[in-house]
Design an enzyme around this catalytic site. Structure first.
Site, PDB file in Angstrom:
ATOM      1  N   ASP A 234      52.444  42.995   5.660  1.00 18.74           N
ATOM      2  CA  ASP A 234      53.208  43.831   4.733  1.00 18.74           C
ATOM      3  C   ASP A 234      52.302  44.798   3.983  1.00 18.74           C
ATOM      4  OD1 ASP A 234      55.557  42.645   5.455  1.00 18.74           O
ATOM      5  OD2 ASP A 234      55.558  41.201   3.808  1.00 18.74           O
ATOM      6  N   CYS A 235      51.103  44.321   3.609  1.00 18.41           N
ATOM      7  CA  CYS A 235      50.203  45.191   2.855  1.00 18.41           C
ATOM      8  C   CYS A 235      49.265  45.998   3.758  1.00 18.41           C
ATOM      9  CB  CYS A 235      49.392  44.378   1.844  1.00 18.41           C
ATOM     10  SG  CYS A 235      48.599  42.916   2.533  1.00 18.41           S
ATOM     11  N   TYR A 236      49.134  45.561   5.003  1.00 19.12           N
ATOM     12  CA  TYR A 236      48.325  46.285   5.996  1.00 19.12           C
ATOM     13  C   TYR A 236      49.172  46.443   7.266  1.00 19.12           C
ATOM     14  CZ  TYR A 236      44.232  45.235   3.076  1.00 19.12           C
ATOM     15  OH  TYR A 236      43.335  45.139   2.039  1.00 19.12           O
TER      16      TYR A 236
END
Length: 500
Positions: free
Chosen positions: A130-132
């Site tokens: 989700d963050c990468y």
């Protein structure tokens, strides 16, 4: 008694009155003035070495892409780097090989290319988070494009290093270079009189935090290197420096035939002369520094020592070994080592480099232990077939064919009347002879140059021999060259299958 401090020496460097000499020059000074006189006259002694240091590598930070990626795998010019620490950090090892070019190109070449200003292709993959969210990245980078390129070498600058030779009947290829058959040459590494750790064997001025010359720029000693075995004069250093400031004059990639890639690293360490004991140690000569000549043809951690030799003998280019004169050649560059010691001398004399004392001394009594192996090591004697069938060299091809049909052996060792091995014949040899209507003696069709094994050899070593020679079976001989068994690729495959 002479006593100096680092503060006093650095004050001399600052005002331009420092007296700095190379370790090579220090030999004559101590011979003329004695240790006390030399300690009074000389403030700093510079050392230098330039040789293959496989245990080297670089930490890169590439910066974040948009959208960002958490690199699980990354390749630089098709050479894989380790990424198991953070999203865009990676460690590239000097000996890591290209997946497409193999031994022709490796991590060391990527480093040299970057230092020379060339660009490299970066390919990265990820599972995505989700963050990468990004899963694939392809870009081209130069050294200026990365945030950091910090060279961190786990093991450099051995105090001494064993010399190598080869007692077998064929050339072997090692990290000590190509070794000719029958002790045909000796190779060695190290700068001798200029070697950093040989000039401070008690680590009084060389330790954690010491400022050094590394790759053409200033670097530091991180601490003891891996496999630091100072008790046996095999001390090593872990070092670091900014690769962005380094020069390709002192960081060079190399290929070793049959072994792979390595990195030639230029390093110089200043030794502040605090007293006469340090002055005396820094006047070591090539005749004072000894090493062992090992037979690298023995596939064991503990190779036999053939003799002890001095660097003065090695540098002469010819040594005596087993009663004959043998050529000796260096894998290091003494010319480069001398240049490094001289350049470091100039830096100090001009006030561009100040000496430091270590914040922590390196241990002087350590040894390197062998690997603990919890799985049993398999030997040829454990898996070879002892019911091997041999055939006399004067037997007929017809008899050989009959034996193969009756015993299901595809390889027949050929022996003389005293049961010594003289050749080998295979089912393929017999089929070929029959197809050509040749029914002569076995001696006329056998392979005379037979690759063999010993019962006490490790299976892993014999497996490599089978692979290199492109054969599927090896007769097993005793010390009298009598056939006592045979080991096949099938035997080894079954063993490895059981290990899994």
């Amino acid at each position: 008694m002479v006593k100096k401090t680092i503060h006093e020496i650095n004050a001399k460097i600052k005002d331009g009155s420092v007296n700095v000499v190379t370790a090579e020059e220090m030999v004559d000074i101590v011979a003329e003035l004695g240790p006390e006189g030399a300690a009074r006259d000389v403030d700093v002694v510079t050392t230098g070495t330039f040789g293959a240091m496989c245990s080297s590598g670089v930490w890169f930070n590439f910066g974040h892409s948009d959208p960002p990626i958490k690199m699980q795998k990354v390749w630089m010019n098709d050479v894989e780097a380790y990424t198991g620490v953070a999203a865009v950090d990676a460690f590239l090892g000097a000996t890591q090989l290209s997946e497409s070019l193999g031994m022709e190109y490796g991590g060391a070449h990527v480093m040299e290319d970057l230092i020379r200003g060339k660009s490299v292709d970066l390919h990265a993959t990820s599972h995505g988070t989700d963050c990468y969210p990004r899963k694939v990245l392809d870009t081209t980078l130069t050294l200026d494009d990365v945030n950091q390129a910090i060279m961190v070498n786990p093991r450099n600058a051995y105090q001494t290093y064993n010399a190598a030779t080869n007692g077998t009947k064929q050339t072997i290829h090692t990290y000590m270079g190509s070794l000719l058959p029958r002790f045909g040459n000796v190779t060695y590494s190290g700068a001798g009189v200029l070697s950093p750790l040989s000039n401070d064997p008690d680590y009084r001025t060389i330790g954690t935090g010491s400022r050094i010359f590394l790759g053409g720029s200033q670097g530091y000693i991180v601490g003891q290197g891996t496999q630091h075995a100072s008790a046996g004069k095999f001390g090593t250093l872990m070092v670091q420096g900014d690769m962005k400031k380094m020069s390709a004059d002192y960081i060079r990639a190399a290929n070793f035939t049959g072994y792979g890639t390595s990195l030639y690293v230029g390093m110089g360490i200043p030794i502040p002369v605090l007293d006469e004991h340090i002055a005396k140690a820094a006047a070591v000569t090539d005749a004072d520094i000894t090493t062992n000549i090992l037979d690298y043809s023995v596939p064991s951690r503990d190779r036999p020592v053939l003799r002890k030799v001095t660097y003065a003998e090695l540098k002469s280019g010819c040594i005596e070994l087993n009663g004959k004169e043998v050529a000796a050649s260096s894998l290091s560059s003494f010319k480069k080592a001398r240049k490094i010691a001289g350049e470091l001398k100039d830096w100090i004399a001009k006030g561009d480099f100040f000496v430091t004392m270590p914040v922590e001394n390196l241990p002087v009594d350590t040894s390197a232990r062998p690997m603990k192996e919890t799985e049993g090591v398999s030997f040829v004697s454990e898996i070879m077939s002892t019911s091997v069938v041999t055939i006399d060299k004067d037997a007929s091809v017809y008899k050989a064919a009959k034996i193969i049909m009756e015993t299901a052996f595809n390889h027949l060792p050929v022996v003389s009347r005293d049961n010594s091995l003289v050749g080998i014949v295979t089912a393929w040899d017999i089929s070929k002879a029959v197809s050509q209507d040749k029914f002569d003696l076995v001696e006329d069709m056998m392979t005379r140059k037979v690759i063999t094994a010993k019962a006490d050899e490790r299976v892993d070593v014999v497996a490599r021999r089978l692979d290199l020679q492109g054969v599927s079976a090896l007769p097993v001989l005793n010390n009298e060259d009598n056939v006592i068994g045979i080991i096949t690729s099938d035997d080894i495959s079954k063993l490895f299958a059981r290990r899994r």
